[in-house]
Design a protein around this motif. Structure first.
Motif, PDB file in Angstrom:
ATOM      1  N   LYS A 268       0.833  -1.208   0.000  1.00 41.10           N
ATOM      2  CA  LYS A 268       0.000   0.000   0.000  1.00 41.10           C
ATOM      3  C   LYS A 268       0.868   1.260   0.000  1.00 41.10           C
ATOM      4  N   SER A 269       2.001   1.195   0.673  1.00 43.40           N
ATOM      5  CA  SER A 269       2.859   2.378   0.795  1.00 43.40           C
ATOM      6  C   SER A 269       3.389   2.866  -0.555  1.00 43.40           C
ATOM      7  N   ARG A 270       3.318   2.027  -1.587  1.00 43.95           N
ATOM      8  CA  ARG A 270       3.770   2.446  -2.924  1.00 43.95           C
ATOM      9  C   ARG A 270       2.762   3.352  -3.617  1.00 43.95           C
ATOM     10  N   PHE A 271       1.564   3.494  -3.047  1.00 39.81           N
ATOM     11  CA  PHE A 271       0.502   4.237  -3.721  1.00 39.81           C
ATOM     12  C   PHE A 271       0.068   5.491  -2.986  1.00 39.81           C
ATOM     13  N   VAL A 272       0.973   6.069  -2.199  1.00 37.87           N
ATOM     14  CA  VAL A 272       0.681   7.335  -1.539  1.00 37.87           C
ATOM     15  C   VAL A 272       0.489   8.384  -2.628  1.00 37.87           C
TER      16      VAL A 272
ATOM     17  N   VAL B 215      -3.515   6.292  -4.100  1.00 40.70           N
ATOM     18  CA  VAL B 215      -4.030   6.536  -5.453  1.00 40.70           C
ATOM     19  C   VAL B 215      -3.046   5.996  -6.483  1.00 40.70           C
ATOM     20  N   LEU B 216      -3.585   5.301  -7.470  1.00 43.19           N
ATOM     21  CA  LEU B 216      -2.811   4.821  -8.613  1.00 43.19           C
ATOM     22  C   LEU B 216      -3.456   5.386  -9.864  1.00 43.19           C
ATOM     23  N   VAL B 217      -2.709   6.178 -10.621  1.00 44.59           N
ATOM     24  CA  VAL B 217      -3.186   6.735 -11.890  1.00 44.59           C
ATOM     25  C   VAL B 217      -2.408   6.057 -13.007  1.00 44.59           C
ATOM     26  N   ALA B 218      -3.120   5.481 -13.969  1.00 45.15           N
ATOM     27  CA  ALA B 218      -2.463   4.784 -15.076  1.00 45.15           C
ATOM     28  C   ALA B 218      -3.349   4.837 -16.311  1.00 45.15           C
ATOM     29  N   GLN B 219      -2.717   4.785 -17.477  1.00 44.70           N
ATOM     30  CA  GLN B 219      -3.480   4.792 -18.729  1.00 44.70           C
ATOM     31  C   GLN B 219      -4.354   3.553 -18.848  1.00 44.70           C
ATOM     32  N   ASP B 220      -3.866   2.429 -18.410  1.00 44.97           N
ATOM     33  CA  ASP B 220      -4.655   1.199 -18.385  1.00 44.97           C
ATOM     34  C   ASP B 220      -4.772   0.784 -16.920  1.00 44.97           C
TER      35      ASP B 220
ATOM     36  N   ARG C 264      -1.063  -6.283  -8.090  1.00 44.25           N
ATOM     37  CA  ARG C 264      -1.735  -7.251  -7.241  1.00 44.25           C
ATOM     38  C   ARG C 264      -2.698  -6.584  -6.264  1.00 44.25           C
ATOM     39  N   LEU C 265      -3.489  -5.638  -6.794  1.00 47.65           N
ATOM     40  CA  LEU C 265      -4.493  -4.951  -5.994  1.00 47.65           C
ATOM     41  C   LEU C 265      -5.844  -5.604  -6.238  1.00 47.65           C
ATOM     42  N   GLY C 266      -6.444  -6.122  -5.186  1.00 44.49           N
ATOM     43  CA  GLY C 266      -7.725  -6.791  -5.317  1.00 44.49           C
ATOM     44  C   GLY C 266      -8.876  -5.808  -5.305  1.00 44.49           C
ATOM     45  N   LEU C 267      -9.852  -6.031  -6.150  1.00 42.98           N
ATOM     46  CA  LEU C 267     -11.060  -5.210  -6.193  1.00 42.98           C
ATOM     47  C   LEU C 267     -11.770  -5.322  -4.852  1.00 42.98           C
ATOM     48  N   ASP C 268     -12.079  -4.165  -4.232  1.00 42.33           N
ATOM     49  CA  ASP C 268     -12.683  -4.153  -2.903  1.00 42.33           C
ATOM     50  C   ASP C 268     -13.449  -2.849  -2.725  1.00 42.33           C
ATOM     51  N   ASP C 269     -14.773  -2.938  -2.579  1.00 41.42           N
ATOM     52  CA  ASP C 269     -15.598  -1.733  -2.426  1.00 41.42           C
ATOM     53  C   ASP C 269     -15.238  -0.918  -1.193  1.00 41.42           C
ATOM     54  N   ALA C 270     -14.565  -1.520  -0.238  1.00 41.96           N
ATOM     55  CA  ALA C 270     -14.131  -0.815   0.962  1.00 41.96           C
ATOM     56  C   ALA C 270     -12.607  -0.644   0.951  1.00 41.96           C
ATOM     57  N   GLY C 271     -12.013  -0.702  -0.225  1.00 40.35           N
ATOM     58  CA  GLY C 271     -10.562  -0.635  -0.356  1.00 40.35           C
ATOM     59  C   GLY C 271      -9.973   0.702   0.045  1.00 40.35           C
ATOM     60  N   ASP C 272      -8.655   0.734   0.128  1.00 31.99           N
ATOM     61  CA  ASP C 272      -7.958   1.943   0.549  1.00 31.99           C
ATOM     62  C   ASP C 272      -7.009   2.485  -0.525  1.00 31.99           C
ATOM     63  N   ILE C 273      -7.209   2.022  -1.756  1.00 29.42           N
ATOM     64  CA  ILE C 273      -6.448   2.539  -2.896  1.00 29.42           C
ATOM     65  C   ILE C 273      -7.420   2.794  -4.034  1.00 29.42           C
ATOM     66  N   ALA C 274      -7.447   4.039  -4.509  1.00 21.93           N
ATOM     67  CA  ALA C 274      -8.287   4.378  -5.656  1.00 21.93           C
ATOM     68  C   ALA C 274      -7.452   4.189  -6.914  1.00 21.93           C
ATOM     69  N   VAL C 275      -8.001   3.461  -7.858  1.00 19.02           N
ATOM     70  CA  VAL C 275      -7.325   3.228  -9.132  1.00 19.02           C
ATOM     71  C   VAL C 275      -8.073   4.027 -10.188  1.00 19.02           C
ATOM     72  N   VAL C 276      -7.338   4.937 -10.836  1.00 10.25           N
ATOM     73  CA  VAL C 276      -7.945   5.885 -11.754  1.00 10.25           C
ATOM     74  C   VAL C 276      -7.292   5.761 -13.121  1.00 10.25           C
ATOM     75  N   GLU C 277      -8.100   5.702 -14.153  1.00  9.55           N
ATOM     76  CA  GLU C 277      -7.567   5.646 -15.503  1.00  9.55           C
ATOM     77  C   GLU C 277      -7.369   7.065 -16.017  1.00  9.55           C
ATOM     78  N   GLY C 278      -6.165   7.352 -16.484  1.00 11.80           N
ATOM     79  CA  GLY C 278      -5.879   8.676 -17.010  1.00 11.80           C
ATOM     80  C   GLY C 278      -4.413   8.835 -17.350  1.00 11.80           C
ATOM     81  N   ASP C 279      -4.097   9.981 -17.939  1.00  8.01           N
ATOM     82  CA  ASP C 279      -2.724  10.284 -18.340  1.00  8.01           C
ATOM     83  C   ASP C 279      -1.928  10.882 -17.188  1.00  8.01           C
ATOM     84  N   GLU C 280      -0.638  10.616 -17.189  1.00 11.27           N
ATOM     85  CA  GLU C 280       0.267  11.104 -16.148  1.00 11.27           C
ATOM     86  C   GLU C 280       0.209  12.634 -16.021  1.00 11.27           C
ATOM     87  N   GLU C 281       0.047  13.322 -17.137  1.00 12.65           N
ATOM     88  CA  GLU C 281       0.017  14.785 -17.105  1.00 12.65           C
ATOM     89  C   GLU C 281      -1.175  15.334 -16.318  1.00 12.65           C
ATOM     90  N   HIS C 282      -2.193  14.511 -16.110  1.00 15.10           N
ATOM     91  CA  HIS C 282      -3.377  14.927 -15.357  1.00 15.10           C
ATOM     92  C   HIS C 282      -3.427  14.298 -13.967  1.00 15.10           C
TER      93      HIS C 282
END
Length: 97
Positions: free
Chosen positions: A12-16, A33-38, A47-65
């Motif tokens: 988790k500490s990799r996604f501050v 937070v993890l922002v990635a094009q895919d 290895r992040l498991g889908l979890d509605d109560a998770g503590d990491i938001a995964v967002v699709e988008g470009d690095e510039e944003h």
């Protein structure tokens, strides 16, 4: 955008959120937070498991944003402190336009 959970605290500490220090938020807790094009592929690779109560938001988008996307994730899924800090940042960014 989806919520995920890391397999360990170390993972988790990799996604501050990079924006955390700018917002005055602690780097040790809160929403990651993890922002990635895919986003789906990046989450699977990390290895992040889908979890509605998770503590990491995964967002699709470009690095510039990434800062804006991180702020939106913190606003949407963060706790009260993260949401408030993200609101202030987004308001300031909007006023600067």
């Amino acid at each position: 955008m989806s919520l995920r959970r890391a397999v360990s605290d170390e993972a988790k500490s990799r996604f501050v959120a990079a924006l955390a220090s700018e917002l005055g938020l602690s780097a040790g807790g809160g929403l990651g937070v993890l922002v990635a094009q895919d986003a789906h592929r990046a989450a699977r690779r990390a290895r992040l498991g889908l979890d509605d109560a998770g503590d990491i938001a995964v967002v699709e988008g470009d690095e510039e944003h990434s800062k804006v996307l991180e702020a939106l994730a913190l606003y949407t899924y963060g706790d009260a402190r993260e949401c408030s800090a993200a609101t202030e940042w987004l308001t300031a960014a909007q006023a600067a336009l």
